[in-house]
Design a protein around this motif. Structure first.
Motif, mmCIF file in Angstrom:
data_model
loop_
_atom_site.group_PDB
_atom_site.id
_atom_site.type_symbol
_atom_site.label_atom_id
_atom_site.label_comp_id
_atom_site.label_asym_id
_atom_site.label_seq_id
_atom_site.Cartn_x
_atom_site.Cartn_y
_atom_site.Cartn_z
ATOM 1 N N VAL A 260 61.307 25.788 83.214
ATOM 2 C CA VAL A 260 60.173 25.888 82.292
ATOM 3 C C VAL A 260 60.200 27.222 81.559
ATOM 4 O O VAL A 260 60.007 27.287 80.332
ATOM 5 C CB VAL A 260 58.852 25.696 83.051
ATOM 6 C CG1 VAL A 260 57.673 26.046 82.165
ATOM 7 C CG2 VAL A 260 58.721 24.266 83.544
ATOM 8 N N VAL A 261 60.463 28.315 82.277
ATOM 9 C CA VAL A 261 60.453 29.642 81.642
ATOM 10 C C VAL A 261 61.583 29.770 80.634
ATOM 11 O O VAL A 261 61.380 30.235 79.495
ATOM 12 C CB VAL A 261 60.548 30.744 82.722
ATOM 13 C CG1 VAL A 261 60.781 32.105 82.067
ATOM 14 C CG2 VAL A 261 59.278 30.779 83.551
ATOM 15 N N TYR A 262 62.792 29.360 81.001
ATOM 16 C CA TYR A 262 63.913 29.509 80.081
ATOM 17 C C TYR A 262 63.846 28.505 78.926
ATOM 18 O O TYR A 262 64.347 28.791 77.837
ATOM 19 C CB TYR A 262 65.232 29.366 80.835
ATOM 20 C CG TYR A 262 65.624 30.628 81.560
ATOM 21 C CD1 TYR A 262 66.222 31.690 80.889
ATOM 22 C CD2 TYR A 262 65.371 30.783 82.917
ATOM 23 C CE1 TYR A 262 66.577 32.850 81.546
ATOM 24 C CE2 TYR A 262 65.717 31.951 83.590
ATOM 25 C CZ TYR A 262 66.313 32.971 82.896
ATOM 26 O OH TYR A 262 66.648 34.133 83.548
ATOM 27 N N THR A 263 63.218 27.369 79.158
ATOM 28 C CA THR A 263 63.000 26.440 78.040
ATOM 29 C C THR A 263 62.053 27.060 77.016
ATOM 30 O O THR A 263 62.272 26.952 75.800
ATOM 31 C CB THR A 263 62.414 25.114 78.557
ATOM 32 O OG1 THR A 263 63.336 24.520 79.467
ATOM 33 C CG2 THR A 263 62.160 24.157 77.404
ATOM 34 N N TYR A 264 61.020 27.716 77.529
ATOM 35 C CA TYR A 264 60.105 28.407 76.613
ATOM 36 C C TYR A 264 60.845 29.503 75.842
ATOM 37 O O TYR A 264 60.615 29.701 74.639
ATOM 38 C CB TYR A 264 58.947 29.010 77.400
ATOM 39 C CG TYR A 264 57.967 29.770 76.538
ATOM 40 C CD1 TYR A 264 56.985 29.098 75.825
ATOM 41 C CD2 TYR A 264 58.038 31.159 76.430
ATOM 42 C CE1 TYR A 264 56.088 29.798 75.024
ATOM 43 C CE2 TYR A 264 57.152 31.860 75.636
ATOM 44 C CZ TYR A 264 56.180 31.177 74.933
ATOM 45 O OH TYR A 264 55.303 31.866 74.146
ATOM 46 N N GLY A 265 61.742 30.224 76.532
ATOM 47 C CA GLY A 265 62.509 31.253 75.837
ATOM 48 C C GLY A 265 63.387 30.676 74.738
ATOM 49 O O GLY A 265 63.491 31.247 73.643
ATOM 50 N N LEU A 266 64.036 29.532 74.985
ATOM 51 C CA LEU A 266 64.868 28.893 73.967
ATOM 52 C C LEU A 266 64.040 28.417 72.781
ATOM 53 O O LEU A 266 64.475 28.486 71.625
ATOM 54 C CB LEU A 266 65.634 27.719 74.587
ATOM 55 C CG LEU A 266 66.713 28.083 75.616
ATOM 56 C CD1 LEU A 266 67.310 26.817 76.220
ATOM 57 C CD2 LEU A 266 67.815 28.927 74.969
ATOM 58 N N VAL A 267 62.830 27.925 73.087
ATOM 59 C CA VAL A 267 61.951 27.474 71.998
ATOM 60 C C VAL A 267 61.561 28.653 71.111
ATOM 61 O O VAL A 267 61.561 28.553 69.875
ATOM 62 C CB VAL A 267 60.715 26.766 72.578
ATOM 63 C CG1 VAL A 267 59.670 26.527 71.479
ATOM 64 C CG2 VAL A 267 61.111 25.442 73.213
ATOM 65 N N THR A 268 61.230 29.806 71.738
ATOM 66 C CA THR A 268 60.828 30.968 70.937
ATOM 67 C C THR A 268 61.990 31.526 70.126
ATOM 68 O O THR A 268 61.767 32.221 69.125
ATOM 69 C CB THR A 268 60.265 32.067 71.848
ATOM 70 O OG1 THR A 268 61.248 32.434 72.837
ATOM 71 C CG2 THR A 268 58.997 31.605 72.539
ATOM 72 N N LEU A 269 63.231 31.264 70.538
ATOM 73 C CA LEU A 269 64.373 31.697 69.732
ATOM 74 C C LEU A 269 64.403 31.002 68.376
ATOM 75 O O LEU A 269 64.837 31.590 67.367
ATOM 76 C CB LEU A 269 65.676 31.393 70.482
ATOM 77 C CG LEU A 269 66.076 32.330 71.624
ATOM 78 C CD1 LEU A 269 67.306 31.797 72.320
ATOM 79 C CD2 LEU A 269 66.331 33.739 71.097
ATOM 80 N N MET A 270 63.952 29.750 68.346
ATOM 81 C CA MET A 270 63.993 28.975 67.107
ATOM 82 C C MET A 270 62.671 28.976 66.354
ATOM 83 O O MET A 270 62.619 28.584 65.188
ATOM 84 C CB MET A 270 64.377 27.535 67.428
ATOM 85 C CG MET A 270 65.839 27.361 67.794
ATOM 86 S SD MET A 270 66.953 27.756 66.427
ATOM 87 C CE MET A 270 66.388 26.618 65.184
ATOM 88 N N ALA A 271 61.584 29.405 67.000
ATOM 89 C CA ALA A 271 60.259 29.319 66.376
ATOM 90 C C ALA A 271 60.125 30.388 65.295
ATOM 91 O O ALA A 271 59.812 31.540 65.572
ATOM 92 C CB ALA A 271 59.173 29.480 67.439
ATOM 93 N N ARG A 272 60.342 29.999 64.040
ATOM 94 C CA ARG A 272 60.305 30.929 62.907
ATOM 95 C C ARG A 272 59.515 30.321 61.765
ATOM 96 O O ARG A 272 59.604 29.129 61.495
ATOM 97 C CB ARG A 272 61.723 31.253 62.422
ATOM 98 C CG ARG A 272 62.653 31.721 63.544
ATOM 99 C CD ARG A 272 64.100 31.586 63.134
ATOM 100 N NE ARG A 272 64.992 31.870 64.263
ATOM 101 C CZ ARG A 272 65.932 32.801 64.245
ATOM 102 N NH1 ARG A 272 66.121 33.531 63.160
ATOM 103 N NH2 ARG A 272 66.707 32.987 65.286
ATOM 104 N N ASN A 273 58.758 31.173 61.083
ATOM 105 C CA ASN A 273 57.942 30.730 59.950
ATOM 106 C C ASN A 273 58.647 31.139 58.657
ATOM 107 O O ASN A 273 58.422 32.219 58.121
ATOM 108 C CB ASN A 273 56.547 31.351 60.034
ATOM 109 C CG ASN A 273 55.558 30.677 59.107
ATOM 110 O OD1 ASN A 273 55.946 30.045 58.122
ATOM 111 N ND2 ASN A 273 54.283 30.817 59.415
#
Length: 373
Positions: A260-273
């Motif tokens: 769960v923690v590393y999945t969240y980290g991968l998501v934040t790598l791509m989360a860009r506006n």
């Protein structure tokens, strides 16, 4: 025996390491000093993850800006928007709270059940008759077996101690066991006996108590049962330590928290506006492409996860783990010091002490009792 083992574990810090105290909260600048501390800090725990995270982030940025074609950039932007919309939908609080609470409860339980040796040895020594010709030999045997049972208990649950004493031969070389004792303990393993070796040694101690009682070596007959009660408490602590430490937190729970923690980290790598970055100025665009808040959230969760993982095994090699080698050194020194008490008297330490005659002492006591308040 004791000198060899103390020299073998002398590589560990001094006993003064126990005297480390927590910093004072009311001292000026103490919080800054804590934040700048490196040993045992969160920075030392996560700096490698931090480098990997930002390296991947800027690799993705370079991939989007210079490598992908127009269709690839559109797909990249679509994926970034999707990750941005769903980055806050992953609820880590419940998962990490449950994991760390379970780990801390287990840590507290393991710390409170760590067996000690001083009470068992002292009670046995003080229960024996004085000036027995065989007394020092019996005391040395009982004290050595107590330390041996402690070592065999923590060899099961502690990797550093298992590395220090990898087999029974190493214990014999250190002078902790005799050759005959080593052969018996090795035979226990070859016969596929599931009884932990530490409990086998405690059985020897029970038999030694029985023999001591048969030969009337205790000052009182009731001392046999009193020492036996203390020894059984020691045995229970050893057994509980082995049972609880080897029964680890289910790997499924640890894996779930890590995923769960590393999945969240991968998501934040791509989360860009990208839309806000395109419509803003140069500095605003840099801020939008620099993942301060997302990465901060991820590393807070990562620190939380690592703290729980450290608490799972307090007998490991982490800096915040219990220093079992240092505990062993103190137990060996205690067994040697307490064993010497059998042949010592107070006059050996302070010299001939002038004692008040019993008659004068009784008269002085009666006068103090009769004196008016």
């Amino acid at each position: 025996m004791h000198g060899k083992v103390v020299r073998q574990v002398s590589q560990v810090p001094s006993v003064l390491a126990f005297n480390q105290t927590s910093p004072d909260a009311n001292r000026f600048g103490e919080s800054i000093r804590i934040l700048l501390r490196w040993k045992g800090s969160i920075y030392k725990t996560i700096w490698k993850d931090l480098l990997v995270y930002y390296a991947l982030y800027y690799l993705l940025t370079i991939l989007h800006k210079y490598v992908l074609d127009d269709d690839g950039k559109k797909a990249f932007v679509a994926l970034a928007k999707y990750c941005l919309r769903n980055s806050n939908s992953i609820n880590l609080m419940i998962m990490l709270s449950f994991f760390t609470t379970t780990a801390l409860q287990r840590l507290f339980t393991m710390q409170t059940m760590v067996p000690g040796t001083a009470k068992v040895i002292t009670f046995f020594i003080m229960s024996l008759k004085t000036n027995l010709p065989e007394g020092p030999i019996i005391v040395e045997q009982f004290a050595r077996w107590t330390v041996l049972a402690w070592i065999l208990t923590f060899r099961v649950v502690c990797k550093p101690l298992r590395a220090l004493f990898p087999d029974m031969i190493s214990l014999q070389v250190a002078g902790i066991i005799r050759e005959k004792e080593r052969c018996i303990l090795e035979r226990v393993e070859t016969e596929h006996n599931t009884t932990p070796r530490a409990l086998v040694v405690i059985d020897w101690m029970i038999l030694l108590l029985k023999e001591t009682a048969i030969h009337n070596r205790f000052t009182e007959k009731s001392n046999h049962l009193k020492v036996l009660d203390i020894l059984m408490s020691f045995k229970k602590s050893c057994g509980n330590t082995i049972k609880f430490a080897t029964k680890n937190i289910p790997y499924a729970l640890i894996q779930a928290a890590i995923i769960v923690v590393y999945t969240y980290g991968l998501v934040t790598l791509m989360a860009r506006n990208f839309e806000e970055a395109a419509s803003s100025g140069f500095m605003e665009g840099i801020v939008n492409f620099f993942p301060v808040i997302p990465s901060m959230q991820f590393f807070i969760f990562l620190i939380w996860l690592n703290f729980g993982r450290v608490a799972v095994n307090p007998f490991g090699t982490d800096e915040d783990d219990i220093d079992v080698k240092l505990l062993l050194e103190t137990h060996i020194q205690d067994s040697y010091r307490l064993g010497n008490l059998y042949t010592q008297e107070l006059d050996h330490i302070f010299g001939a002490m002038v004692r008040q005659p019993q008659k004068q002492y009784n008269e002085a006591s009666s006068l103090q009792t009769a004196a008016p308040i």
